[in-house]
Design a protein around this motif. Structure first.
Motif, PDB file in Angstrom:
ATOM      1  N   ALA A   5     -12.457  11.572  -8.785  1.00 26.66           N
ATOM      2  CA  ALA A   5     -12.593  13.078  -9.036  1.00 26.66           C
ATOM      3  C   ALA A   5     -12.177  13.578  -7.277  1.00 26.66           C
ATOM      4  O   ALA A   5     -11.599  14.445  -7.328  1.00 26.66           O
ATOM      5  N   VAL A   6     -12.744  12.919  -6.271  1.00 32.39           N
ATOM      6  CA  VAL A   6     -12.514  13.524  -4.869  1.00 32.39           C
ATOM      7  C   VAL A   6     -11.154  13.365  -4.432  1.00 32.39           C
ATOM      8  O   VAL A   6     -10.731  14.098  -3.709  1.00 32.39           O
ATOM      9  N   VAL A   7     -10.335  12.499  -5.096  1.00 37.57           N
ATOM     10  CA  VAL A   7      -8.857  12.340  -4.941  1.00 37.57           C
ATOM     11  C   VAL A   7      -8.155  13.692  -5.041  1.00 37.57           C
ATOM     12  O   VAL A   7      -7.299  14.220  -4.298  1.00 37.57           O
ATOM     13  N   GLY A   8      -8.732  14.595  -6.117  1.00 40.47           N
ATOM     14  CA  GLY A   8      -8.200  15.904  -6.494  1.00 40.47           C
ATOM     15  C   GLY A   8      -8.591  16.966  -5.318  1.00 40.47           C
ATOM     16  O   GLY A   8      -7.995  18.027  -5.547  1.00 40.47           O
ATOM     17  N   LEU A   9      -9.528  16.522  -4.651  1.00 38.68           N
ATOM     18  CA  LEU A   9      -9.902  17.828  -3.763  1.00 38.68           C
ATOM     19  C   LEU A   9      -9.048  17.861  -2.556  1.00 38.68           C
ATOM     20  O   LEU A   9      -9.186  18.747  -1.730  1.00 38.68           O
ATOM     21  N   ASP A  10      -8.134  16.766  -2.182  1.00 39.20           N
ATOM     22  CA  ASP A  10      -7.242  16.909  -1.230  1.00 39.20           C
ATOM     23  C   ASP A  10      -7.809  16.997   0.285  1.00 39.20           C
ATOM     24  O   ASP A  10      -7.209  18.023   0.920  1.00 39.20           O
ATOM     25  N   GLY A  11      -9.002  16.460   0.510  1.00 41.61           N
ATOM     26  CA  GLY A  11      -9.729  16.842   1.864  1.00 41.61           C
ATOM     27  C   GLY A  11     -10.603  17.811   1.644  1.00 41.61           C
ATOM     28  O   GLY A  11     -11.410  18.064   2.749  1.00 41.61           O
ATOM     29  N   GLY A  12     -10.830  18.744   0.657  1.00 44.44           N
ATOM     30  CA  GLY A  12     -11.854  19.671   0.510  1.00 44.44           C
ATOM     31  C   GLY A  12     -13.319  19.198   0.250  1.00 44.44           C
ATOM     32  O   GLY A  12     -13.151  18.137  -0.078  1.00 44.44           O
ATOM     33  N   GLY A  13     -14.036  20.006   0.257  1.00 49.85           N
ATOM     34  CA  GLY A  13     -15.735  19.890  -0.065  1.00 49.85           C
ATOM     35  C   GLY A  13     -16.028  19.098   1.086  1.00 49.85           C
ATOM     36  O   GLY A  13     -15.533  18.804   2.113  1.00 49.85           O
ATOM     37  N   PHE A  17       0.666  -1.062   0.063  1.00 47.20           N
ATOM     38  CA  PHE A  17       0.037  -0.011  -0.003  1.00 47.20           C
ATOM     39  C   PHE A  17       0.847   1.123   0.132  1.00 47.20           C
ATOM     40  O   PHE A  17       0.474   2.483  -0.101  1.00 47.20           O
ATOM     41  N   GLU A  18       2.017   1.056   0.178  1.00 51.92           N
ATOM     42  CA  GLU A  18       2.969   2.270   0.020  1.00 51.92           C
ATOM     43  C   GLU A  18       2.827   3.170  -1.073  1.00 51.92           C
ATOM     44  O   GLU A  18       2.721   2.650  -2.075  1.00 51.92           O
ATOM     45  N   ASP A  19       2.884   4.446  -0.823  1.00 57.53           N
ATOM     46  CA  ASP A  19       2.706   5.528  -1.947  1.00 57.53           C
ATOM     47  C   ASP A  19       1.560   5.446  -2.662  1.00 57.53           C
ATOM     48  O   ASP A  19       1.518   6.031  -3.599  1.00 57.53           O
ATOM     49  N   ALA A  20       0.370   4.788  -2.280  1.00 55.70           N
ATOM     50  CA  ALA A  20      -0.947   4.899  -2.866  1.00 55.70           C
ATOM     51  C   ALA A  20      -1.368   6.473  -2.616  1.00 55.70           C
ATOM     52  O   ALA A  20      -1.210   6.888  -1.641  1.00 55.70           O
ATOM     53  N   ASP A  21      -2.064   6.715  -3.636  1.00 58.93           N
ATOM     54  CA  ASP A  21      -2.748   8.115  -3.700  1.00 58.93           C
ATOM     55  C   ASP A  21      -4.168   8.069  -3.073  1.00 58.93           C
ATOM     56  O   ASP A  21      -4.559   8.814  -2.417  1.00 58.93           O
ATOM     57  N   ALA A  22      -4.750   6.670  -3.296  1.00 63.45           N
ATOM     58  CA  ALA A  22      -6.253   6.609  -3.142  1.00 63.45           C
ATOM     59  C   ALA A  22      -6.552   5.338  -2.648  1.00 63.45           C
ATOM     60  O   ALA A  22      -5.897   4.394  -3.353  1.00 63.45           O
ATOM     61  N   CYS A  23      -7.609   5.130  -1.860  1.00 60.87           N
ATOM     62  CA  CYS A  23      -8.058   3.698  -1.696  1.00 60.87           C
ATOM     63  C   CYS A  23      -9.677   3.909  -1.817  1.00 60.87           C
ATOM     64  O   CYS A  23     -10.293   4.755  -1.184  1.00 60.87           O
ATOM     65  N   PHE A  24     -10.043   3.018  -2.706  1.00 58.67           N
ATOM     66  CA  PHE A  24     -11.529   2.958  -3.050  1.00 58.67           C
ATOM     67  C   PHE A  24     -11.995   1.766  -2.521  1.00 58.67           C
ATOM     68  O   PHE A  24     -12.017   0.822  -3.170  1.00 58.67           O
ATOM     69  N   PHE A  28      -9.455   8.194   1.252  1.00 55.65           N
ATOM     70  CA  PHE A  28     -10.098   6.946   1.380  1.00 55.65           C
ATOM     71  C   PHE A  28     -11.581   7.238   1.189  1.00 55.65           C
ATOM     72  O   PHE A  28     -12.126   7.989   1.653  1.00 55.65           O
ATOM     73  N   THR A  29     -11.954   6.579   0.171  1.00 58.29           N
ATOM     74  CA  THR A  29     -13.453   6.659  -0.116  1.00 58.29           C
ATOM     75  C   THR A  29     -14.275   5.299   0.484  1.00 58.29           C
ATOM     76  O   THR A  29     -13.696   4.346   0.042  1.00 58.29           O
ATOM     77  N   ALA A  61     -10.443  15.531 -22.260  1.00 59.67           N
ATOM     78  CA  ALA A  61      -9.870  16.087 -20.914  1.00 59.67           C
ATOM     79  C   ALA A  61      -9.376  15.086 -19.987  1.00 59.67           C
ATOM     80  O   ALA A  61      -9.705  13.791 -20.458  1.00 59.67           O
ATOM     81  N   VAL A  62      -8.463  15.287 -19.322  1.00 54.96           N
ATOM     82  CA  VAL A  62      -7.715  14.456 -18.481  1.00 54.96           C
ATOM     83  C   VAL A  62      -8.049  14.682 -16.955  1.00 54.96           C
ATOM     84  O   VAL A  62      -7.694  15.962 -16.756  1.00 54.96           O
ATOM     85  N   ARG A  63      -8.238  13.950 -16.064  1.00 56.48           N
ATOM     86  CA  ARG A  63      -8.743  14.396 -14.806  1.00 56.48           C
ATOM     87  C   ARG A  63      -7.309  14.344 -13.977  1.00 56.48           C
ATOM     88  O   ARG A  63      -6.530  13.124 -14.365  1.00 56.48           O
ATOM     89  N   ARG A  64      -6.905  15.390 -13.343  1.00 54.95           N
ATOM     90  CA  ARG A  64      -5.961  15.227 -12.557  1.00 54.95           C
ATOM     91  C   ARG A  64      -6.169  15.651 -11.163  1.00 54.95           C
ATOM     92  O   ARG A  64      -7.145  16.027 -10.507  1.00 54.95           O
ATOM     93  N   ARG A  65      -4.926  15.216 -10.427  1.00 50.62           N
ATOM     94  CA  ARG A  65      -4.894  15.388  -8.916  1.00 50.62           C
ATOM     95  C   ARG A  65      -4.898  16.746  -8.534  1.00 50.62           C
ATOM     96  O   ARG A  65      -4.166  17.372  -9.478  1.00 50.62           O
TER      97      ARG A  65
END
Length: 231
Positions: free
Chosen positions: A199-207, A62-69, A108-109, A227-231
């Motif tokens: 999409a929520v990964v790019g919010l960095d805890g916001g919203g 799990f090291e360096d993972a950006d997100a867990c769904f 984490f979603t 379009a490309v979704r970005r973090r």
């Protein structure tokens, strides 16, 4: 983006996995499950793990993972509160605690459901257990988002593992356009769920941290062509 998916064999998990395969911002997908999915794709790696109350032996993966769904879930029908709690709460928290060890900025979603009881005191067993799970996830120091969809319409071949649900979807799928028109705030699709999680990964805890069908549909709306979704 590197993501980890739990519950990829279920209806929601299938939608999330497909969204990740299609999204160019997702480079690496680690699927954790008890049985192999046998998905052959350059982005996908699978780990078969038996004990969902303890992920110590695979924690390094799990090291360096950006997100867990986290999409793993079961119906409460016919289950005792003890059994439902073990699968719904204990498994989820074990995964979350393993994920956070080397991932302070992790998103984490968690797929909960409309009607979840945040007070943990209501009469509905499933809603109390989901509420407790949500509350404890939100207390962990990572970017946590609770997804509370209402009716979910399976799309692009996503299929429920529960036989009764499969029949229900087959019999009522023709109603989705009407439901979407009459109650747009209470319905969504597996495609919208998958895109919204990315999409929520790019919010960095916001919203907002608790998202309902209306939020899911907004965040999971199809991106413009090219379009490309970005973090």
């Amino acid at each position: 983006m590197r993501v980890v998916i739990f519950g990829a064999s279920g209806m929601v998990g299938q939608g999330v996995l497909r969204a990740c395969l299609l999204d160019r911002s997702v480079d690496d997908i680690l699927v954790v499950g008890r049985t192999p999915l046998n998905v052959v794709h350059r982005k996908v790696r699978e780990i078969i793990h038996a004990n969902f109350t303890d992920f110590t032996v695979i924690r390094r993966e799990f090291e360096d993972a950006d997100a867990c769904f986290y999409c793993l879930g079961v119906s409460a029908s016919g289950r005792s509160e003890e059994e439902y709690t073990r699968i719904t709460h204990d498994y989820t928290l074990a995964a979350a605690r393993a994920m956070i060890v080397d991932n302070a900025a992790l998103t984490f979603t968690y797929v909960s459901g409309e009607g979840t009881d945040s007070s943990e005191t209501g009469r509905s067993m499933w809603a109390r257990v989901k509420g407790r799970t949500e509350n404890e996830l939100l207390a962990i120091p990572f970017h946590a988002y609770m997804f509370r969809p209402g009716y979910i319409q399976p799309r692009a071949g996503a299929v429920s593992k529960t036989a009764a649900y499969r029949w229900t979807y087959r019999l009522t799928s023709w109603l989705y356009p009407l439901l979407n028109r009459l109650a747009p705030g209470h319905v969504t699709t597996t495609e919208h769920l998958g895109r919204a999680m990315i999409a929520v990964v790019g919010l960095d805890g916001g919203g907002p941290t608790v998202l309902y069908s209306r939020d899911i549909n907004r965040l999971g709306a199809p991106a413009p062509a090219g379009a490309v979704r970005r973090r």
